[in-house]
Scaffold this active site. Structure first.
Site, mmCIF file in Angstrom:
data_model
loop_
_atom_site.group_PDB
_atom_site.id
_atom_site.type_symbol
_atom_site.label_atom_id
_atom_site.label_comp_id
_atom_site.label_asym_id
_atom_site.label_seq_id
_atom_site.Cartn_x
_atom_site.Cartn_y
_atom_site.Cartn_z
ATOM 1 N N HIS A 68 21.563 -3.828 44.574
ATOM 2 C CA HIS A 68 22.683 -3.222 43.842
ATOM 3 C C HIS A 68 23.580 -2.375 44.742
ATOM 4 O O HIS A 68 24.789 -2.332 44.543
ATOM 5 C CB HIS A 68 22.154 -2.430 42.637
ATOM 6 C CG HIS A 68 21.517 -3.327 41.629
ATOM 7 N ND1 HIS A 68 20.224 -3.181 41.191
ATOM 8 C CD2 HIS A 68 22.007 -4.430 41.006
ATOM 9 C CE1 HIS A 68 19.938 -4.155 40.324
ATOM 10 N NE2 HIS A 68 20.996 -4.915 40.203
ATOM 11 N N ASP A 92 20.984 -6.374 33.854
ATOM 12 C CA ASP A 92 20.041 -5.274 34.079
ATOM 13 C C ASP A 92 20.744 -3.938 34.270
ATOM 14 O O ASP A 92 20.113 -2.880 34.183
ATOM 15 C CB ASP A 92 19.159 -5.587 35.303
ATOM 16 C CG ASP A 92 20.015 -5.903 36.520
ATOM 17 O OD1 ASP A 92 20.536 -4.977 37.148
ATOM 18 O OD2 ASP A 92 20.177 -7.100 36.831
ATOM 19 N N GLU A 112 28.388 -10.264 30.073
ATOM 20 C CA GLU A 112 27.019 -10.780 30.203
ATOM 21 C C GLU A 112 26.811 -11.818 29.091
ATOM 22 O O GLU A 112 27.076 -11.540 27.926
ATOM 23 C CB GLU A 112 26.042 -9.602 30.097
ATOM 24 C CG GLU A 112 24.597 -9.947 29.805
ATOM 25 C CD GLU A 112 23.924 -10.836 30.837
ATOM 26 O OE1 GLU A 112 23.862 -10.450 32.004
ATOM 27 O OE2 GLU A 112 23.457 -11.925 30.436
ATOM 28 N N ASP A 144 30.369 -15.864 27.776
ATOM 29 C CA ASP A 144 30.257 -16.598 29.030
ATOM 30 C C ASP A 144 31.325 -16.109 30.015
ATOM 31 O O ASP A 144 32.510 -16.033 29.670
ATOM 32 C CB ASP A 144 30.442 -18.091 28.711
ATOM 33 C CG ASP A 144 30.407 -18.951 29.963
ATOM 34 O OD1 ASP A 144 29.849 -18.512 30.982
ATOM 35 O OD2 ASP A 144 30.957 -20.067 29.919
ATOM 36 N N GLY A 145 30.903 -15.798 31.221
ATOM 37 C CA GLY A 145 31.816 -15.287 32.242
ATOM 38 C C GLY A 145 32.929 -16.255 32.574
ATOM 39 O O GLY A 145 34.070 -15.855 32.837
ATOM 40 N N ASP A 163 27.393 -11.028 39.483
ATOM 41 C CA ASP A 163 25.970 -10.696 39.631
ATOM 42 C C ASP A 163 25.206 -11.652 38.722
ATOM 43 O O ASP A 163 24.732 -11.282 37.648
ATOM 44 C CB ASP A 163 25.772 -9.230 39.215
ATOM 45 C CG ASP A 163 24.337 -8.771 39.397
ATOM 46 O OD1 ASP A 163 23.521 -9.551 39.919
ATOM 47 O OD2 ASP A 163 24.032 -7.634 38.997
ATOM 48 N N SER A 164 25.125 -12.880 39.168
ATOM 49 C CA SER A 164 24.646 -13.946 38.278
ATOM 50 C C SER A 164 23.246 -14.415 38.636
ATOM 51 O O SER A 164 22.738 -14.118 39.705
ATOM 52 C CB SER A 164 25.581 -15.151 38.390
ATOM 53 O OG SER A 164 25.422 -15.748 39.661
ATOM 54 N N THR A 165 22.680 -15.180 37.709
ATOM 55 C CA THR A 165 21.459 -15.919 37.999
ATOM 56 C C THR A 165 21.824 -17.092 38.919
ATOM 57 O O THR A 165 22.986 -17.295 39.256
ATOM 58 C CB THR A 165 20.856 -16.445 36.684
ATOM 59 O OG1 THR A 165 21.929 -16.938 35.867
ATOM 60 C CG2 THR A 165 20.156 -15.360 35.913
ATOM 61 N N ASP A 166 20.820 -17.887 39.260
ATOM 62 C CA ASP A 166 21.039 -19.025 40.159
ATOM 63 C C ASP A 166 21.830 -20.125 39.461
ATOM 64 O O ASP A 166 21.920 -20.146 38.231
ATOM 65 C CB ASP A 166 19.679 -19.569 40.630
ATOM 66 C CG ASP A 166 18.909 -18.510 41.405
ATOM 67 O OD1 ASP A 166 19.564 -17.654 42.021
ATOM 68 O OD2 ASP A 166 17.663 -18.523 41.364
HETATM 69 N N1 SAM Z 1 19.956 -9.663 40.660
HETATM 70 C C1 SAM Z 1 19.855 -10.903 40.042
HETATM 71 C C2 SAM Z 1 19.543 -12.083 40.874
HETATM 72 O O1 SAM Z 1 20.372 -12.553 41.641
HETATM 73 O O2 SAM Z 1 18.430 -12.567 40.789
HETATM 74 C C3 SAM Z 1 20.883 -11.164 39.018
HETATM 75 C C4 SAM Z 1 20.590 -10.212 37.924
HETATM 76 S S1 SAM Z 1 21.410 -10.261 36.429
HETATM 77 C C5 SAM Z 1 20.002 -10.051 35.385
HETATM 78 C C6 SAM Z 1 21.941 -11.920 36.137
HETATM 79 C C7 SAM Z 1 22.568 -12.077 34.766
HETATM 80 O O3 SAM Z 1 23.551 -13.092 34.791
HETATM 81 C C8 SAM Z 1 21.591 -12.463 33.671
HETATM 82 O O4 SAM Z 1 21.389 -11.384 32.811
HETATM 83 C C9 SAM Z 1 22.246 -13.645 32.972
HETATM 84 O O5 SAM Z 1 22.106 -13.625 31.572
HETATM 85 C C10 SAM Z 1 23.688 -13.500 33.431
HETATM 86 N N2 SAM Z 1 24.459 -14.745 33.367
HETATM 87 C C11 SAM Z 1 24.051 -15.985 33.713
HETATM 88 N N3 SAM Z 1 25.020 -16.875 33.498
HETATM 89 C C12 SAM Z 1 26.084 -16.185 33.004
HETATM 90 C C13 SAM Z 1 27.370 -16.572 32.571
HETATM 91 N N4 SAM Z 1 27.761 -17.854 32.613
HETATM 92 N N5 SAM Z 1 28.208 -15.604 32.108
HETATM 93 C C14 SAM Z 1 27.811 -14.299 32.086
HETATM 94 N N6 SAM Z 1 26.576 -13.895 32.458
HETATM 95 C C15 SAM Z 1 25.722 -14.821 32.921
#
Ligand code: SAM
Length: 290
Positions: A68, A92, A112, A144-145, A163-166
């Site tokens: 972060h 988070d 989010e 959705d972003g 700051d997204s998931t994979d």
């Molecule tokens: N630090 C983390 C990592 O890289 O492993 C990322 C943490 S954060 C929890 C990732 C967030 O992205 C999740 O809560 C997920 O729900 C969100 N996310 C995934 N796809 C998204 C989208 N299309 N639009 C908005 N948020 C999204």
């Protein structure tokens, strides 16, 4: 001879590749399948509370500061005058917490996709999530972003942090050219985009990192990658993308201005800022050969 194991141990394992896994001995605290992903909170004696989404570690109490601080302070030290911030993902709350430390920031919109992540983090990970209910400059939106950025006005943000998931789950749309084009349009003339860009060591993530970098550099005149150590992620080292219409992260680094702000950090400092953009030869080669 005494046993070197206990039958009662529960080990969570994240598969990096067939043949390699990263494992934590855990107690499971909470688990929920949402329409978007599976949320699991666990406790580990070294990393504290651990959040996984669809079986991938997102945040741990012990090392979340590395991620972060690096996602937020690098762009803020290039332009400490940033006022309008958009965070995509980041459920988070850790990225919001770090950006909210800047008095110059006037608003933080956070988009989010999964409200359940925020609610569960508020309960199990208050270290990062407390800011989500206490920060008056923060506007939380659950959508959705990709769709949000598509309908956002031109020049409406100075900084976008993805700051997204994979790319394999709901985060997939945040690794597309369409999305990066909209980020460019929505950013001000000196806007900065920072995005979660995987690791360079394991095949699948490396390919995603190279693809994302290729797409971003076709759109932004300045597109770099920077890395940082993070103990709980596969390979222990991770990358963010830094893209801008105007600022080079090294030439335009306003180190002394940032230092005067007096922010106390555990990982980020002005030397780390510079060092994080120095890439190992194998990473340079991967990016150049593309
Ligand atoms: N630090 C983390 C990592 O890289 O492993 C990322 C943490 S954060 C929890 C990732 C967030 O992205 C999740 O809560 C997920 O729900 C969100 N996310 C995934 N796809 C998204 C989208 N299309 N639009 C908005 N948020 C999204």
């Amino acid at each position: 001879m005494s046993d070197s194991f206990e039958w009662s141990d529960i080990w969570y394992s994240e598969y990096c590749l067939p043949g390699v896994k990263l494992s934590f001995k855990v107690d499971v605290l909470y688990s929920e399948q949402t329409p978007f992903q599976k949320i699991v909170f666990m406790k580990n004696e070294v990393f504290g509370t651990v959040l996984t989404l669809d079986g991938y570690v997102q945040v741990t109490e012990r090392d979340e500061f590395m991620y972060h601080e690096m996602i937020a302070h690098v762009p803020m030290a290039v332009n400490p005058g940033i006022k309008r911030v958009l965070i995509i993902g980041g459920g988070d709350g850790g990225t919001a917490r770090e950006t909210a430390r800047y008095k110059a920031v006037e608003k933080i919109d956070m988009v989010e996709i999964d409200e359940a992540v925020v609610r569960a983090c508020e309960k199990y990970m208050p270290q990062t999530a407390a800011v989500l209910s206490s920060e008056p400059r923060l506007n939380l939106k659950f959508e959705d972003g990709l769709a949000f950025v598509k309908s956002a006005k031109d020049n409406s943000y100075d900084l976008i942090i993805v700051d997204s998931t994979d790319p394999c789950g709901p985060g997939g749309s945040l690794f597309t050219t369409d999305f990066y084009r909209d980020c460019y349009r929505v950013l001000s003339d000196d806007g900065i985009l920072v995005n979660q860009q995987e690791n360079a060591f394991y095949d699948v993530e490396r390919e995603e990192m190279v693809k994302a970098h290729r797409k971003i550099k076709e759109i932004f005149p300045i597109a770099k990658i920077y890395g940082f150590n993070i103990a709980s992620y596969e390979s222990g080292y991770w990358y963010f993308g830094f893209a801008s219409k105007k600022y080079d992260p090294i030439e335009d680094h306003r180190a002394s201005e940032w230092e005067k702000l007096g922010l106390k950090t555990e990982y980020y400092n002005s030397d780390i800022h510079k060092a994080s953009f120095a890439l190992p030869n194998y990473v340079k080669e991967i990016l150049q050969s593309d």
